[in-house]
Design an enzyme around this catalytic site. Sequence first.
Site, PDB file in Angstrom:
ATOM      1  N   SER A 177       0.329  -1.064   0.281  1.00  0.00           N
ATOM      2  CA  SER A 177      -0.059   0.392  -0.359  1.00  0.00           C
ATOM      3  C   SER A 177       0.726   1.323   0.200  1.00  0.00           C
ATOM      4  O   SER A 177       1.460   1.517  -0.635  1.00  0.00           O
ATOM      5  CB  SER A 177      -0.802  -0.157   1.291  1.00  0.00           C
TER       6      SER A 177
ATOM      7  N   ASP B 205      -9.942  -2.194  -6.020  1.00  0.00           N
ATOM      8  CA  ASP B 205      -9.438  -1.181  -5.597  1.00  0.00           C
ATOM      9  C   ASP B 205      -8.868  -0.239  -6.532  1.00  0.00           C
ATOM     10  O   ASP B 205      -8.538  -0.155  -7.737  1.00  0.00           O
ATOM     11  CB  ASP B 205      -7.768  -1.904  -5.508  1.00  0.00           C
TER      12      ASP B 205
ATOM     13  N   HIS C  15      -8.585  -3.112  -1.638  1.00  0.00           N
ATOM     14  CA  HIS C  15      -7.850  -2.624  -0.963  1.00  0.00           C
ATOM     15  C   HIS C  15      -7.648  -3.645   0.358  1.00  0.00           C
ATOM     16  O   HIS C  15      -8.414  -4.051   0.978  1.00  0.00           O
ATOM     17  CB  HIS C  15      -7.782  -1.353  -0.581  1.00  0.00           C
TER      18      HIS C  15
END
Length: 327
Positions: free
Chosen positions: A166, A263, A293
């Site tokens: 991330s 995502d 995500h």
Amino acid sequence: MPASRQLMDQELSLALDAVPMTPNGAFDLTDLAATRAAFRAQAEAAADAQPGDPSVTIETHLARRADGPDVPIRLLRPTEAPGPLPVLLWFHGGGQVLGFAAQDDPWLTRLGASLGCAVAVVDYRLAPETPAPGAAEDGFTAYQWLGREAEALGLDGTRIGIGGQSGGGGVAAATTLLIRDRGGVAPLFQSLTYPMLDDRNRTASSHEITDIGIWDRSTNILAWQAILGDRAGTDDVCPYSAPSRTTDLSALPPTFITVGDLDCFRDENLDYAARLRAHGVPVEFHLYPGAYHAFDLIAPDSRLATTFHQTWSNYLTRQFHTAPSPA
């Protein structure tokens, strides 16, 4: 029912129902202090709930530098694996505004033990207290330190890979660019798990993902504003702050990228992978249908997460064996 729910994998949808949500999603960046405290408490509670692994030691080191603060590095080392050990230099998730080095201890411990590798987690500085590219500078310092100290630590300096998740995936990518541009020895690979690469928020997926609650468009915009301040979305952003801004992706190491198709980072990740490949970089890219995500963290026992974990483990194993250990 929101359109995203209709497209979502069923196991992931059920797991999402159990995630505590504020009116601003799971990560309320309008109250960063409270969200940081809640994030830390949740991570520490999850770690406390799992038994420790006596076969893995954890040490804290400092990568010192004259022109900035020292960089803490959390080194996880499997004691029963024969050395010198390959190393994954890891950058934790949290959108570059949340998180801390120890948050991934439970699963990084298992990863290191199963692969027979050490994991060096960079406790990089967060925004807005440290705007970009401060985190990437911390990553560069950590990488240099690891290369210098590898032999003394029983690690293999010829087998250092860089990885992140991330926001940490974005820092990992930026660190890799810094290493190349400053003439450093290239890492063995870069592994980017749904990385945060582009501050401009102009892709189709960045507009589509608005109602899942796990790092939707609104959260991402707030995070980039914290990371870059008034520079966000302008021409005054360098690649070490937002890696998608680079026009030259040549001479970078083999790259692994994974992302879900629900995502908001999907399309910037697809674009980065395509441009890497166009510049001659070997790329392994995985797009998971019905995945949002951080799906592998929220639903770690789901079929999709299990598939990802095995695929990623196989990739790391192959890469760590492409460079010979020194005699």
